[in-house]
Scaffold this motif. Structure first.
Motif, PDB file in Angstrom:
ATOM      1  N   ARG A   9      28.433  34.608  29.185  1.00 13.91           N
ATOM      2  CA  ARG A   9      29.125  35.858  28.899  1.00 13.91           C
ATOM      3  C   ARG A   9      30.367  35.948  29.786  1.00 13.91           C
ATOM      4  O   ARG A   9      30.301  35.637  30.980  1.00 13.91           O
ATOM      5  CB  ARG A   9      28.195  37.040  29.158  1.00 13.91           C
ATOM      6  N   VAL A  10      31.475  36.396  29.195  1.00 10.87           N
ATOM      7  CA  VAL A  10      32.727  36.556  29.936  1.00 10.87           C
ATOM      8  C   VAL A  10      33.228  37.984  29.740  1.00 10.87           C
ATOM      9  O   VAL A  10      33.376  38.442  28.598  1.00 10.87           O
ATOM     10  CB  VAL A  10      33.799  35.563  29.468  1.00 10.87           C
ATOM     11  N   ASP A  11      33.470  38.699  30.833  1.00 15.25           N
ATOM     12  CA  ASP A  11      34.024  40.059  30.792  1.00 15.25           C
ATOM     13  C   ASP A  11      35.412  40.013  31.408  1.00 15.25           C
ATOM     14  O   ASP A  11      35.562  39.850  32.625  1.00 15.25           O
ATOM     15  CB  ASP A  11      33.135  41.033  31.569  1.00 15.25           C
ATOM     16  N   LEU A  12      36.434  40.164  30.580  1.00 11.83           N
ATOM     17  CA  LEU A  12      37.814  40.014  31.027  1.00 11.83           C
ATOM     18  C   LEU A  12      38.468  41.366  31.173  1.00 11.83           C
ATOM     19  O   LEU A  12      38.536  42.143  30.228  1.00 11.83           O
ATOM     20  CB  LEU A  12      38.603  39.158  30.031  1.00 11.83           C
ATOM     21  N   PHE A  27      29.216  38.826  43.219  1.00  9.38           N
ATOM     22  CA  PHE A  27      27.945  38.657  42.515  1.00  9.38           C
ATOM     23  C   PHE A  27      27.567  39.957  41.800  1.00  9.38           C
ATOM     24  O   PHE A  27      27.790  41.054  42.309  1.00  9.38           O
ATOM     25  CB  PHE A  27      26.858  38.279  43.519  1.00  9.38           C
ATOM     26  N   LYS A  28      26.992  39.815  40.592  1.00 11.39           N
ATOM     27  CA  LYS A  28      26.606  41.008  39.828  1.00 11.39           C
ATOM     28  C   LYS A  28      25.392  40.707  38.971  1.00 11.39           C
ATOM     29  O   LYS A  28      25.150  39.569  38.560  1.00 11.39           O
ATOM     30  CB  LYS A  28      27.765  41.486  38.952  1.00 11.39           C
ATOM     31  N   ILE A  29      24.641  41.772  38.689  1.00 12.56           N
ATOM     32  CA  ILE A  29      23.487  41.712  37.792  1.00 12.56           C
ATOM     33  C   ILE A  29      23.581  42.886  36.825  1.00 12.56           C
ATOM     34  O   ILE A  29      23.819  44.021  37.242  1.00 12.56           O
ATOM     35  CB  ILE A  29      22.157  41.795  38.572  1.00 12.56           C
ATOM     36  N   SER A  72      29.141  35.114  33.497  1.00 18.05           N
ATOM     37  CA  SER A  72      27.721  35.366  33.763  1.00 18.05           C
ATOM     38  C   SER A  72      26.851  34.533  32.828  1.00 18.05           C
ATOM     39  O   SER A  72      27.274  34.148  31.724  1.00 18.05           O
ATOM     40  CB  SER A  72      27.380  36.847  33.554  1.00 18.05           C
ATOM     41  N   LEU A  73      25.639  34.289  33.269  1.00 21.08           N
ATOM     42  CA  LEU A  73      24.592  33.746  32.407  1.00 21.08           C
ATOM     43  C   LEU A  73      23.977  34.932  31.673  1.00 21.08           C
ATOM     44  O   LEU A  73      23.621  35.937  32.293  1.00 21.08           O
ATOM     45  CB  LEU A  73      23.540  33.019  33.239  1.00 21.08           C
ATOM     46  N   GLY A 116      25.798  36.885  37.270  1.00 24.04           N
ATOM     47  CA  GLY A 116      26.937  35.987  37.435  1.00 24.04           C
ATOM     48  C   GLY A 116      27.813  36.367  38.604  1.00 24.04           C
ATOM     49  O   GLY A 116      27.469  37.225  39.427  1.00 24.04           O
ATOM     50  N   VAL A 117      28.989  35.746  38.650  1.00 26.59           N
ATOM     51  CA  VAL A 117      29.976  36.002  39.689  1.00 26.59           C
ATOM     52  C   VAL A 117      31.324  36.238  39.027  1.00 26.59           C
ATOM     53  O   VAL A 117      31.754  35.448  38.175  1.00 26.59           O
ATOM     54  CB  VAL A 117      30.072  34.812  40.664  1.00 26.59           C
TER      55      VAL A 117
END
Length: 349
Positions: free
Chosen positions: A345-348, A265-267, A319-320, A314-315
């Protein structure tokens, strides 16, 4: 007559000796070529093996000490290959010379289908060690991709009464970001920064379109049946976020420490600053029964600079994501309009 015969015999013997010497020299030259080819082939093969071992090391599949042992064994194998192949080549060359056949060094080359790496290791005497991997990596990088819905907050107008369609208005963001662990012994807080391109689109409804008159840009009724009106701005921005969340810490026998946020989980809380390019308005309508597509690219009095707030939760990689432009879309207007976006949002890595 005997004297002439003797001289002819001497000349024949000298010519034969010269030819034998030339053939021996040619054999030596060819053997040196063969040796060089063999060494080059084995050197390339060793590079491939060392690269594969380094890939395993970077993927944390093996330890640094295990990698060094594998590299030493690979080097010893290639050195033995060189020695054996040179002996084989010498024997083959002797065989061909005895049977008056040519040895073409090019036809004896081994074809390597593996990818060759960049390391420059020695073949004989061999040193294959590379710089040990970093004990602790605090900065990593990621590809950023986001998309979703876009609209505008207008002074004195409810979002329900917005002149922009919810379904047709959207945003896309694409960029590259770095993530740095803030504290030395904890991965709870990360600083995320980089660059990205944002495209914000508004799908205008009710037969309206944007008209620029001097320093004012307003929505006006289109003279005709307007099938579609879309307005898009493009911005190059620097996103900056503080990211919070739990982590997984892994320690290895060779002293390496690795943190990861996979499936955690992250913010993220932060914002962005950047510059806007020229805006684009696309109009689709019918004129004299024909479909017409107009595309106008100009300033439309849009702000030169943009800045805003953004956040995500998101996780893992997904993320939202929400962002809001503090800078109005248009400058020096009677009524301000500010882009607001919500999406994924997607962080790859």
């Amino acid at each position: 007559m005997n004297t002439i015969t003797k001289h002819l015999v001497y000349m024949l013997l000298a010519l034969t000796a010269y030819q034998v010497s030339a053939q021996d020299q040619d054999s030596v030259t060819k053997l040196e070529e063969i040796k060089a080819t063999i060494k080059a082939q084995e050197k390339e093969a060793l590079k491939v093996e060392v690269d594969q071992i380094n890939d395993q090391l970077e993927a944390d599949e093996i330890s640094f000490d295990e990698a060094e042992v594998l590299k030493r064994l690979a080097a010893e194998k290639r050195a033995s290959n060189i020695e054996n192949r040179i002996i084989i080549a010498q024997n083959r060359l002797d065989y061909l010379k005895r049977n008056d056949k040519e040895f073409d060094v090019n036809t004896r080359k081994t074809v390597l289908s593996l990818k060759i790496g960049d390391d420059d290791n020695e073949i004989l005497g061999i040193h294959t060690a590379v710089t040990p991997p970093k004990k602790d990596i605090r900065t990593s990088n990621q590809l950023l991709f986001a998309m979703g819905f876009n609209n505008a907050i207008i002074d004195g107008v409810n979002l329900d009464d917005s002149p922009y369609k919810l379904g047709g208005s959207g945003f896309v963001e694409l960029g590259w970001v770095w993530k740095t662990r803030v504290f030395k012994q904890s991965n709870f807080l990360r600083f995320k920064y980089g660059f990205s391109v944002q495209w914000n689109k508004l799908d205008i409804k009710d037969n309206l379109y944007f008209v620029q008159e001097g320093d004012q840009t307003t929505l006006q009724e289109f003279d005709g049946d307007l099938k579609q009106a879309k307005f898009r701005t493009t911005s190059l921005v620097l996103p900056l976020h503080f990211e919070f969340g739990p982590w997984s810490k892994k320690e290895y026998d060779d002293g390496r420490i690795r943190y990861n946020t996979y499936d955690k989980f992250k913010i993220g809380i932060g914002g962005y600053v950047g510059v806007n390019g020229k805006a684009v308005q696309k109009l689709t309508y019918k004129e004299n029964g024909d479909r017409v597509n107009d595309k106008v690219k100009k300033s439309f009095n849009t702000n030169t600079f943009t800045y805003g707030l953004s956040a995500y939760v998101g996780v893992g990689d997904v993320s939202l994501y929400a962002k809001y432009d503090l800078a109005p879309i248009f400058k020096n207007q009677t009524i301000d309009q500010n882009n607001i976006s919500l999406g994924v949002r997607v962080d790859l890595d």
